[in-house]
Design a protein around this motif. Structure first.
Motif, PDB file in Angstrom:
ATOM      1  N   ILE A   1       0.842  -1.201   0.000  1.00 29.53           N
ATOM      2  CA  ILE A   1       0.000   0.000   0.000  1.00 29.53           C
ATOM      3  C   ILE A   1       0.879   1.255   0.000  1.00 29.53           C
ATOM      4  CG2 ILE A   1      -1.685   1.324   1.339  1.00 29.53           C
ATOM      5  CD1 ILE A   1      -2.829  -1.302   2.325  1.00 29.53           C
ATOM      6  N   LEU A   2       1.968   1.201   0.759  1.00 27.61           N
ATOM      7  CA  LEU A   2       2.881   2.345   0.821  1.00 27.61           C
ATOM      8  C   LEU A   2       3.409   2.687  -0.576  1.00 27.61           C
ATOM      9  CD1 LEU A   2       5.565   2.978   3.509  1.00 27.61           C
ATOM     10  CD2 LEU A   2       6.203   3.127   1.111  1.00 27.61           C
ATOM     11  N   ASP A   3       3.799   1.678  -1.332  1.00 26.44           N
ATOM     12  CA  ASP A   3       4.319   1.918  -2.682  1.00 26.44           C
ATOM     13  C   ASP A   3       3.240   2.517  -3.578  1.00 26.44           C
ATOM     14  OD1 ASP A   3       6.762   0.945  -1.933  1.00 26.44           O
ATOM     15  OD2 ASP A   3       6.408  -1.077  -2.727  1.00 26.44           O
ATOM     16  N   ARG A   4       2.014   2.039  -3.426  1.00 33.09           N
ATOM     17  CA  ARG A   4       0.924   2.563  -4.263  1.00 33.09           C
ATOM     18  C   ARG A   4       0.635   4.023  -3.930  1.00 33.09           C
ATOM     19  NH1 ARG A   4      -4.200  -1.271  -4.116  1.00 33.09           N
ATOM     20  NH2 ARG A   4      -4.882   0.304  -5.662  1.00 33.09           N
ATOM     21  N   VAL A   5       0.690   4.373  -2.640  1.00 29.56           N
ATOM     22  CA  VAL A   5       0.440   5.760  -2.238  1.00 29.56           C
ATOM     23  C   VAL A   5       1.544   6.676  -2.771  1.00 29.56           C
ATOM     24  CG1 VAL A   5       0.291   7.340  -0.272  1.00 29.56           C
ATOM     25  CG2 VAL A   5      -0.892   5.143  -0.184  1.00 29.56           C
ATOM     26  N   GLN A   6       2.782   6.233  -2.630  1.00 33.28           N
ATOM     27  CA  GLN A   6       3.886   7.060  -3.122  1.00 33.28           C
ATOM     28  C   GLN A   6       3.829   7.211  -4.645  1.00 33.28           C
ATOM     29  OE1 GLN A   6       7.447   5.225  -1.548  1.00 33.28           O
ATOM     30  NE2 GLN A   6       7.268   6.312   0.404  1.00 33.28           N
ATOM     31  N   PHE A   7       3.442   6.156  -5.335  1.00 31.00           N
ATOM     32  CA  PHE A   7       3.289   6.239  -6.792  1.00 31.00           C
ATOM     33  C   PHE A   7       2.187   7.227  -7.146  1.00 31.00           C
ATOM     34  CE2 PHE A   7       1.366   4.841 -10.793  1.00 31.00           C
ATOM     35  CZ  PHE A   7       2.485   4.811 -11.630  1.00 31.00           C
ATOM     36  N   LEU A   8       1.118   7.197  -6.369  1.00 26.84           N
ATOM     37  CA  LEU A   8       0.002   8.122  -6.601  1.00 26.84           C
ATOM     38  C   LEU A   8       0.454   9.578  -6.434  1.00 26.84           C
ATOM     39  CD1 LEU A   8      -3.597   7.716  -5.228  1.00 26.84           C
ATOM     40  CD2 LEU A   8      -2.391   9.853  -4.867  1.00 26.84           C
ATOM     41  N   ILE A   9       1.199   9.836  -5.365  1.00 20.49           N
ATOM     42  CA  ILE A   9       1.671  11.203  -5.115  1.00 20.49           C
ATOM     43  C   ILE A   9       2.651  11.639  -6.200  1.00 20.49           C
ATOM     44  CG2 ILE A   9       2.873  12.704  -3.486  1.00 20.49           C
ATOM     45  CD1 ILE A   9       0.145  11.827  -2.518  1.00 20.49           C
ATOM     46  N   ASN A  10       3.503  10.721  -6.654  1.00 23.59           N
ATOM     47  CA  ASN A  10       4.484  11.050  -7.691  1.00 23.59           C
ATOM     48  C   ASN A  10       3.821  11.487  -8.989  1.00 23.59           C
ATOM     49  OD1 ASN A  10       6.680  10.505  -6.079  1.00 23.59           O
ATOM     50  ND2 ASN A  10       6.887   8.384  -6.779  1.00 23.59           N
ATOM     51  N   ASN A  11       2.649  10.956  -9.271  1.00 22.47           N
ATOM     52  CA  ASN A  11       1.967  11.237 -10.531  1.00 22.47           C
ATOM     53  C   ASN A  11       0.822  12.237 -10.379  1.00 22.47           C
ATOM     54  OD1 ASN A  11       3.057   9.144 -12.694  1.00 22.47           O
ATOM     55  ND2 ASN A  11       2.937   8.066 -10.740  1.00 22.47           N
ATOM     56  N   LEU A  12       0.837  12.944  -9.251  1.00 21.90           N
ATOM     57  CA  LEU A  12      -0.208  13.934  -8.994  1.00 21.90           C
ATOM     58  C   LEU A  12       0.024  15.192  -9.820  1.00 21.90           C
ATOM     59  CD1 LEU A  12      -2.662  14.293  -7.066  1.00 21.90           C
ATOM     60  CD2 LEU A  12      -1.093  15.399  -5.463  1.00 21.90           C
ATOM     61  N   SER A  13      -1.068  15.781 -10.319  1.00 19.15           N
ATOM     62  CA  SER A  13      -0.996  17.056 -11.031  1.00 19.15           C
ATOM     63  C   SER A  13      -2.298  17.818 -10.789  1.00 19.15           C
ATOM     64  CB  SER A  13      -0.775  16.838 -12.532  1.00 19.15           C
ATOM     65  OG  SER A  13      -1.923  16.251 -13.122  1.00 19.15           O
ATOM     66  N   ILE A  14      -2.296  19.076 -11.160  1.00 19.05           N
ATOM     67  CA  ILE A  14      -3.494  19.906 -10.963  1.00 19.05           C
ATOM     68  C   ILE A  14      -4.696  19.302 -11.677  1.00 19.05           C
ATOM     69  CG2 ILE A  14      -4.538  22.121 -11.626  1.00 19.05           C
ATOM     70  CD1 ILE A  14      -2.922  22.512  -9.237  1.00 19.05           C
ATOM     71  N   SER A  15      -4.454  18.740 -12.842  1.00 22.01           N
ATOM     72  CA  SER A  15      -5.569  18.257 -13.667  1.00 22.01           C
ATOM     73  C   SER A  15      -6.164  16.934 -13.189  1.00 22.01           C
ATOM     74  CB  SER A  15      -5.108  18.103 -15.124  1.00 22.01           C
ATOM     75  OG  SER A  15      -4.026  17.191 -15.210  1.00 22.01           O
TER      76      SER A  15
END
Length: 541
Positions: free
Chosen positions: A32-46
């Motif tokens: 789950i930790l890896d998935r959360v960090q991946f999610l944050i890494n690919n975050l953008s305004i859009s």
């Protein structure tokens, strides 16, 4: 006598028990930790809304303390350009994310306390940058959303007072100023809110303290501009400041004493710390046997003295000028006058020029290189631009006052030499009108002959300091690009420059100036490379 201490009464953020600060937050399982960090890494305004829905599906609320600390330590404190995006993401979490907001604020206070207690906070630019970024975030997530900063957690007014007493204004002032910037978007805390205006009164009182560094004053000026306030309209809190323990200004990072040498050029023309006690004024030219001393070493080797100057005094035969002002005296006196003049004006000129150039260069480079993944290209362009801007600003600012200051100092030195030689206390009573004109003309010629030298030294100081400061400022952005390229093998995009929908730029820029995927084209990079090819011709005085 009361002793100045930093810490007592500043609130739980600074004075929380050590065991509370070292509490380990429960982390989710590795998958789950890896998935959360991946999610944050690919975050953008859009894609904030989409990523918020994904987080709801994969992370339980009990892990919010861990996520809050991760965001603060790894993202918010090092990525001020992404604050808008993270706020948008938190808003998209809705009711689910309320606990995350509390966890983030709690982590901010913990890390603010660690930085304020750090022994390196007054000497480390990187630590002060982290503290400033946390202040900006704290203001946006509290004041801007009409949420107060409780005195029991952080007493901002006491923080300024204790910073004044203990030589920590260099760290505290930018931090508190960034917090208060959040009030400009608040319905509750914007001016004339009494709590805010009370803090602004302290800022104004500090602004008026003698010998305060220009970069600290500049933070106050920027804050007033952001809050749409005029400094002179703010009520003074001098009475409160007078009750505090006066700071010791010697070797204090908050102050520049006029007697100390300014930060100076590099290489052979940098000020020699061992010469800071060099004599000045008339005493420097008192006797033929006394060696010349200047704070800038070997300055005499660069100073020009026209050998025909003594002809000016031969026209007034019989007076003290023709008798006592010799070419040897001028060769000893002019370097002292140039040295004194440079040290008198270099600090305020360099501080203001560097501040303006860094703010401008960072804004433009961040926009132009928003989609450039090569950190080396960005760093080189930023250095070329800020060096040119800072040097040019310093030149424009220093030329006139430097010319006047060299002339004034030289006149004082030569007058003192005449007084010492004749035993009189005043030169004005023993010089006729023709002699006064000849002395003024001599000083003006010497000032003009050495003006370009002084300007080059000040320009060099401004250029070097600007490059160092901008390197520190954009270091997080450079690191992010490098990490993205090496670890993720994907293109880098800085979406923070697009801001909100109401932001005009870069949306309304012409197409050729708008950031595009792939970074700048070679012909666009030529604009930055041109900064190092711009010739600078000496200007006539």
């Amino acid at each position: 006598q009361k002793k100045a201490l930093f810490g007592p009464g500043l609130g739980g953020a600074v004075n929380a028990p050590a065991e509370q600060n070292e509490t380990q937050n429960e982390a989710p399982p590795d998958q789950i930790l890896d998935r959360v960090q991946f999610l944050i890494n690919n975050l953008s305004i859009s894609n904030c809304a989409e990523k918020a829905n994904d987080l709801r599906d994969i992370l339980e609320r009990r892990y919010f303390p861990w996520l809050g600390n991760y965001l603060v330590v790894k993202r918010i404190s090092t990525q001020p350009n992404f604050h808008t995006m993270y706020l948008c993401f938190i808003d998209s979490l809705g009711e689910y994310g309320k606990g995350l907001v509390d966890a983030i604020i709690a982590s901010v206070y913990v890390n603010v306390g660690k930085l304020l207690r750090s022994q390196k906070i007054t000497t480390s630019t990187s630590e002060r940058s982290l503290l400033k970024n946390l202040g900006s975030w704290l203001g946006q997530i509290t004041l801007a959303r009409n949420r107060p900063i409780l005195q029991i957690m952080l007493d901002c007014k006491e923080l300024l007072f204790q910073g004044y007493e203990t030589g920590m204004l260099i760290a505290v002032t930018p931090f508190v100023a960034k917090i208060l910037e959040g009030a400009k978007n608040s319905n509750v805390f914007r001016p004339p809110n009494p709590w805010l205006m009370g803090l602004m009164g302290v800022f104004r009182a500090l602004y008026n303290v003698d010998d305060l560094k220009m970069n600290i004053k500049f933070e106050v000026e920027v804050l007033c501009k952001n809050l749409n306030l005029k400094l002179e309209d703010i009520s003074l809190r001098n009475v409160d400041l007078s009750k505090r323990v006066p700071p010791v200004k010697e070797k204090n990072p908050d102050f520049n004493l006029k007697s100390q040498s300014a930060a100076a050029p590099a290489a052979a023309l940098s000020p020699d710390k061992t010469s800071s006690g060099a004599s000045t004024g008339g005493d420097s030219a008192k006797s033929d046997d006394e060696p010349q001393q200047t704070v800038i070493p070997n300055l005499a080797a660069y100073v020009q003295v026209n050998p025909n100057l003594t002809q000016l005094f031969e026209q007034v035969q019989g007076g003290p000028l023709s008798t006592h002002i010799t070419l040897d005296l001028l060769k000893r006196s002019v370097p002292i006058a140039v040295d004194n003049a440079i040290r008198e004006i270099i600090q305020p000129v360099v501080e203001r020029s560097v501040s303006i150039a860094c703010i401008t260069s960072k804004a433009i480079v961040t926009k132009d290189f928003a989609m450039e993944g090569d950190e080396n290209k960005m760093q080189k362009a930023a250095q070329l631009m800020v060096a040119n801007l800072a040097g040019s600003l310093a030149l424009v600012t220093c030329r006139e006052p430097l010319h006047s200051s060299i002339s004034t100092h030289l006149r004082q030195i030569l007058s003192s030499a005449i007084n010492d030689a004749t035993g009189n206390s005043s030169t004005s009573t023993q010089l006729g009108e023709l002699e006064k004109n000849a002395l003024d003309q001599c000083c003006a010629i010497c000032s003009t002959d050495n003006l370009e030298l002084g300007c080059r030294l000040i320009e060099k100081a401004a250029t070097e300091k600007a490059v160092r400061k901008l390197n520190d400022t954009i270091a997080p952005a450079l690191t992010l690009r490098k990490d993205t390229r090496e670890k993720k093998s994907q293109l880098y995009y800085d979406m923070s420059i697009f801001g909100s929908e109401n932001q005009r730029y870069p949306r309304e820029l012409p197409d050729m100036l708008r950031p595009k995927p792939g970074g700048l084209r070679p012909e666009q990079l030529l604009v930055y490379e041109a900064f190092q090819r711009i010739p600078r011709q000496p200007q006539p005085t």
